[in-house]
Structures are given as C-alpha cells and as structure tokens.
Design a protein around this motif. Sequence first.
Motif: not given
Length: 217
Positions: A9, A94-95, A97-100, A217
């Motif tokens: 993502p 990436a956002r 909230g989707e990827v750390t 993730r």
Amino acid sequence: MATLLAGVPVTVVETHEDPADAVLFPAEEAVVANAVDKRRKEFTTVRHCARTALARIGVPAAPILPGHRGAPGWPDGVVGSMTHCAGYRAAVVARAGEVTSVGVDAEPGEPLRDPDVLDLVADETERAVLASLGARQSATPWDRLLFSAKESVYKTWFPLTGRWLGFEDARVELDPDGTFTARLLVEGPVVAGVELKGFSGRWIVRDGIAATAIVLR
C-alpha cells in the motif's frame, strides 16, 4: 521500484530522465542555490517524483526540505522515502495510517567499484554469505545489493528513532528469491509497544539498477 513494491500500500513514482517541467519551491531552491548541476537535477527531479506521488494520494504540493541528517520532511500524515542514482530517481509515499515507515534505495546495477567499501559496509559473516551467493549467481551484484539494503534499513530506521545507524549496527542477509532480512545489532525502535529486532525487505536488479525496499506496515 514499482515492480519491487507491487501489492504494497504505497504509491511509487520513478523516472529515468530529468523532466523539463520539474520545478522547486523557493525554500527548496535555497537548499541547492550553490549546488553543481548534477546535484541540482537529482534534487529537483526526485522532489518532482515525490509531489506527483503525493498528488495521487490527495496531498497538496508542498516543499520537501532536508531535515536532520538530510532526512526529507514529509507533510503531516505522510511517510515516504526518496532515492536517486545515475539515470534514475524515485519517490515512494504512503498514508501514515497504512504504513509506519518506508525506506528505498537505488544504486547502479554493478559490483562496488572500490573493494575497500565492502570492508566498511559488511562484517565477516556478511562477507561470507556474499561469497556463497556469488558462487551460485555470479551475475548478480551482491555487494552492491548489500550496500543498498543497508541504506534502505537506515531510511526506515531514522524516522522511527531520529538516531544514526551505522553499517555495523545491522546485519543483512540477502536471499536469491528477491528478499532480505536485517537484524538490528543495537536496541531497536519501539512501535506499538513492541521493540523491533529487525526489518524485512525486497530487492531487484533490473534495467541497470539495483534497488532495495522496506515497508513497515
């Protein structure tokens, strides 16, 4: 890079050219005001890639300035990584909230030119593994991939810790299947209450480029 991160993502924008329409914000212009042409083109194009990627996830264009130790300052709510080498530039975003965290690196798809560099990058265990891999697949630039993987490890590590991580602080093991693991030899960052002991990533050698990527993730 897009092939390397298929199914993950993140949004990837990459190019093998420096587009004429790539421009900088005034604050970014100040960073490279005295830079040589090569550095200026790399800096400009990779930010053009980054802003194109950000637009695809609905984030307005904004300056992406180098911060502490040169780490790019991403807009709030975004994680990302940028890389460039001769003939290639790429950005991955990436956002949050989707990827750390994410770390990517691209290098010329050829062995390291200076053998002394490998002594700085790899420990005895890693060099033994590289020798074994080279005996099995001699056409793959394993030493360059190890260097790239450690760069990706650092780029993933730094946003989580704000601390330096030396080549000797992580042990990387490349696998012929296109993956690698990195075991941290120092105290790892705590994410969601758990200390990370290492990272897993992917590698590819294609079109003259050796690239590695880690997506946490």
